[in-house]
Design a protein around this motif. Structure first.
Motif, PDB file in Angstrom:
ATOM      1  N   LEU A 105      29.094  55.836  23.272  1.00 60.04           N
ATOM      2  CA  LEU A 105      29.555  55.458  21.929  1.00 60.04           C
ATOM      3  C   LEU A 105      28.677  56.086  20.855  1.00 60.04           C
ATOM      4  O   LEU A 105      29.177  56.603  19.835  1.00 60.04           O
ATOM      5  CB  LEU A 105      29.537  53.931  21.805  1.00 60.04           C
ATOM      6  N   LEU A 106      27.378  56.104  21.094  1.00 59.16           N
ATOM      7  CA  LEU A 106      26.446  56.619  20.092  1.00 59.16           C
ATOM      8  C   LEU A 106      26.454  58.138  20.010  1.00 59.16           C
ATOM      9  O   LEU A 106      26.028  58.703  19.001  1.00 59.16           O
ATOM     10  CB  LEU A 106      25.027  56.123  20.404  1.00 59.16           C
ATOM     11  N   HIS A 107      26.928  58.803  21.052  1.00 62.21           N
ATOM     12  CA  HIS A 107      27.022  60.262  20.988  1.00 62.21           C
ATOM     13  C   HIS A 107      28.121  60.702  20.021  1.00 62.21           C
ATOM     14  O   HIS A 107      28.037  61.782  19.428  1.00 62.21           O
ATOM     15  CB  HIS A 107      27.302  60.825  22.380  1.00 62.21           C
ATOM     16  N   LEU A 108      29.124  59.855  19.861  1.00 64.22           N
ATOM     17  CA  LEU A 108      30.267  60.213  19.014  1.00 64.22           C
ATOM     18  C   LEU A 108      30.298  59.467  17.693  1.00 64.22           C
ATOM     19  O   LEU A 108      31.041  59.836  16.785  1.00 64.22           O
ATOM     20  CB  LEU A 108      31.571  59.927  19.771  1.00 64.22           C
ATOM     21  N   ASN A 109      29.466  58.391  17.584  1.00 62.05           N
ATOM     22  CA  ASN A 109      29.507  57.556  16.384  1.00 62.05           C
ATOM     23  C   ASN A 109      28.083  57.258  15.908  1.00 62.05           C
ATOM     24  O   ASN A 109      27.119  57.396  16.655  1.00 62.05           O
ATOM     25  CB  ASN A 109      30.201  56.221  16.676  1.00 62.05           C
ATOM     26  N   TYR A 110      28.000  56.853  14.651  1.00 65.38           N
ATOM     27  CA  TYR A 110      26.723  56.312  14.169  1.00 65.38           C
ATOM     28  C   TYR A 110      26.965  54.857  13.773  1.00 65.38           C
ATOM     29  O   TYR A 110      28.079  54.465  13.402  1.00 65.38           O
ATOM     30  CB  TYR A 110      26.158  57.133  13.001  1.00 65.38           C
ATOM     31  N   ILE A 111      25.897  54.041  13.875  1.00 65.24           N
ATOM     32  CA  ILE A 111      25.998  52.610  13.609  1.00 65.24           C
ATOM     33  C   ILE A 111      25.550  52.357  12.175  1.00 65.24           C
ATOM     34  O   ILE A 111      24.425  52.694  11.788  1.00 65.24           O
ATOM     35  CB  ILE A 111      25.140  51.790  14.593  1.00 65.24           C
ATOM     36  N   ALA A 112      26.416  51.749  11.382  1.00 65.01           N
ATOM     37  CA  ALA A 112      26.173  51.611   9.944  1.00 65.01           C
ATOM     38  C   ALA A 112      25.196  50.497   9.600  1.00 65.01           C
ATOM     39  O   ALA A 112      24.703  50.434   8.474  1.00 65.01           O
ATOM     40  CB  ALA A 112      27.504  51.366   9.222  1.00 65.01           C
ATOM     41  N   LYS A 113      24.897  49.596  10.542  1.00 65.40           N
ATOM     42  CA  LYS A 113      23.987  48.488  10.264  1.00 65.40           C
ATOM     43  C   LYS A 113      22.881  48.427  11.313  1.00 65.40           C
ATOM     44  O   LYS A 113      22.982  49.040  12.370  1.00 65.40           O
ATOM     45  CB  LYS A 113      24.740  47.153  10.222  1.00 65.40           C
ATOM     46  N   SER A 114      21.849  47.649  10.986  1.00 67.64           N
ATOM     47  CA  SER A 114      20.728  47.474  11.902  1.00 67.64           C
ATOM     48  C   SER A 114      20.619  46.017  12.323  1.00 67.64           C
ATOM     49  O   SER A 114      21.236  45.132  11.720  1.00 67.64           O
ATOM     50  CB  SER A 114      19.413  47.908  11.225  1.00 67.64           C
ATOM     51  N   LEU A 115      19.813  45.776  13.350  1.00 66.44           N
ATOM     52  CA  LEU A 115      19.547  44.416  13.826  1.00 66.44           C
ATOM     53  C   LEU A 115      18.048  44.245  14.038  1.00 66.44           C
ATOM     54  O   LEU A 115      17.372  45.197  14.441  1.00 66.44           O
ATOM     55  CB  LEU A 115      20.256  44.147  15.162  1.00 66.44           C
ATOM     56  N   PRO A 116      17.508  43.040  13.799  1.00 61.10           N
ATOM     57  CA  PRO A 116      16.099  42.809  14.151  1.00 61.10           C
ATOM     58  C   PRO A 116      15.942  42.812  15.664  1.00 61.10           C
ATOM     59  O   PRO A 116      16.868  42.440  16.400  1.00 61.10           O
ATOM     60  CB  PRO A 116      15.803  41.428  13.552  1.00 61.10           C
ATOM     61  N   ASN A 117      14.797  43.209  16.129  1.00 61.99           N
ATOM     62  CA  ASN A 117      14.556  43.346  17.567  1.00 61.99           C
ATOM     63  C   ASN A 117      14.791  42.039  18.326  1.00 61.99           C
ATOM     64  O   ASN A 117      15.331  42.041  19.431  1.00 61.99           O
ATOM     65  CB  ASN A 117      13.135  43.861  17.805  1.00 61.99           C
ATOM     66  N   TYR A 118      14.380  40.902  17.728  1.00 59.06           N
ATOM     67  CA  TYR A 118      14.551  39.627  18.433  1.00 59.06           C
ATOM     68  C   TYR A 118      16.034  39.298  18.624  1.00 59.06           C
ATOM     69  O   TYR A 118      16.413  38.655  19.598  1.00 59.06           O
ATOM     70  CB  TYR A 118      13.835  38.502  17.687  1.00 59.06           C
ATOM     71  N   LYS A 119      16.886  39.764  17.691  1.00 59.61           N
ATOM     72  CA  LYS A 119      18.322  39.496  17.801  1.00 59.61           C
ATOM     73  C   LYS A 119      18.922  40.318  18.942  1.00 59.61           C
ATOM     74  O   LYS A 119      19.790  39.841  19.678  1.00 59.61           O
ATOM     75  CB  LYS A 119      19.012  39.850  16.483  1.00 59.61           C
ATOM     76  N   VAL A 120      18.436  41.540  19.089  1.00 59.45           N
ATOM     77  CA  VAL A 120      18.900  42.391  20.194  1.00 59.45           C
ATOM     78  C   VAL A 120      18.596  41.709  21.526  1.00 59.45           C
ATOM     79  O   VAL A 120      19.415  41.717  22.452  1.00 59.45           O
ATOM     80  CB  VAL A 120      18.240  43.781  20.127  1.00 59.45           C
ATOM     81  N   LYS A 121      17.417  41.108  21.617  1.00 56.66           N
ATOM     82  CA  LYS A 121      17.016  40.440  22.855  1.00 56.66           C
ATOM     83  C   LYS A 121      17.876  39.209  23.140  1.00 56.66           C
ATOM     84  O   LYS A 121      18.105  38.844  24.290  1.00 56.66           O
ATOM     85  CB  LYS A 121      15.543  40.034  22.779  1.00 56.66           C
TER      86      LYS A 121
END
Length: 357
Positions: free
Chosen positions: A178-194
């Protein structure tokens, strides 16, 4: 009969018996009086006083009561309840310190210790010379907190990031594709990813993905907030180390608002900046802005542009209903005009519309 038998012995035998009886009698007498002669010697007054002191020392060593006036070096973050009693802490001070450690967390300085109920100037003066803080442990815990608060720009992370945070091989491959063809417009804090499950993280990435622009020609500019390490290293003058520093500083900021912020990255000299600045552009839509009212002071202070006093001043003004963005006559106590011009780019202006308690 016994004595009569005695006279049947010859004279020499009678003498031998008498001598033997005398020796036995002497041994018995000596055995009786010897202990009194040996165990009861004459003791001087000095010796008596010395023995008395020894008895007192032995008695004090045998007592099980804890002394409450002992002073020794201790770390307020790890000192035990028993050690606090030995130091002379009151029950109230012991309970306050234990409560602070369990609810608030680690103390890193004397100033933190003074926030504990029951710790006054008298307490500090008494124990200040014996207090030390395990700086290595505190720095590690602070680093762990900072790592959790750092906002992840998914357009910049390497594939290793997904192997660490995504267990499912299938979903991991899907995300990388997905990331090879798209870029992600928002970010997440590291703890949320976990906290996210693999499925939820993939769904979130799809919801905030946009198709990448077609590969640009050699002379085109690189968008700084969506660039990864490989894109940065295409610019002459930026290598492996510097590309990582640029990405890390961008994560701490929440995104670059203008290209000249590259000058704040360690290792980017004025000469280097003048060579590379024309290679970049900035998409302000990708900046993560801080909701100042609803974000803890400790989290706001992780941002490079905010310190504790400045954050407290801004939050207090907003709680009073002051429009810090529009009030032309507002003068800050702890913030210069130059600092404010940087800081306001990372604050949500709609925070003022919230119901402030």
């Amino acid at each position: 009969m016994m004595w009569k038998d005695f006279f049947y012995y010859s004279r020499n035998e009678q003498k031998g018996i008498v001598v033997l009886l005398i020796i036995v009698a002497i041994v018995i007498v000596v055995r009786i009086i010897l202990p009194f002669l040996v165990l009861n010697p004459q003791i001087s007054e000095d010796q008596k006083q010395f023995l008395s002191q020894i008895d007192k020392i032995n008695l004090s060593l045998s007592e099980k009561e804890i002394r409450h006036d002992s002073l020794f070096f201790f770390d307020p973050n790890t000192v035990s309840k028993l050690d606090m009693k030995m130091l002379g802490f009151s029950s109230y001070q012991i309970n306050s310190l234990l409560g602070y450690r369990s609810k608030v967390g680690q103390l890193s300085s004397i100033n933190d210790l003074q926030k504990v109920y029951g710790v006054d100037s008298v307490f500090i003066n008494k124990y200040k010379a014996f207090i030390h803080f395990d700086e290595v442990k505190i720095r590690q815990e602070q680093k762990d907190i900072e790592d959790d608060i750092v906002w992840i720009n998914f357009n910049k992370v390497a594939d290793d990031f997904w192997y660490t945070n995504v267990e499912s091989n299938e979903i991991r491959d899907t995300i990388i594709g997905l990331l090879h063809l798209n870029y992600i417009a928002k970010s997440l804090p590291n703890y949320k990813v976990k906290e996210f499950t693999d499925e939820k993280l993939l769904l979130w990435l799809r919801q905030h993905s946009k198709v990448k622009y077609q590969k640009q020609n050699f002379n085109s500019q690189i968008e700084l907030n969506s660039a990864n390490a490989s894109a940065l290293k295409e610019v002459r003058g930026i290598g492996e180390v510097l590309s990582k520093r640029i990405l890390k500083y961008g994560n701490l900021l929440g995104g670059y608002t203008e290209v000249k912020q590259l000058q704040e990255v360690y290792g980017v000299t004025e000469e280097l900046y003048n060579k590379i600045c024309s290679s970049f552009t900035v998409d302000a839509e990708q900046i993560h802005k801080i909701d100042l009212i609803n974000t803890k002071i400790s989290e706001v202070c992780k941002h490079p542009y905010f310190n504790y006093k400045q954050t407290v001043e801004l939050k207090n003004l907003m709680r009073k209903g002051v429009d810090i963005f529009e009030d032309q006559e507002l003068v800050f106590e702890n913030i210069s005009d130059e600092e404010w011009n940087k800081m306001k780019m990372y604050l949500k202006s709609d925070s003022l519309n919230l119901n402030i308690q």
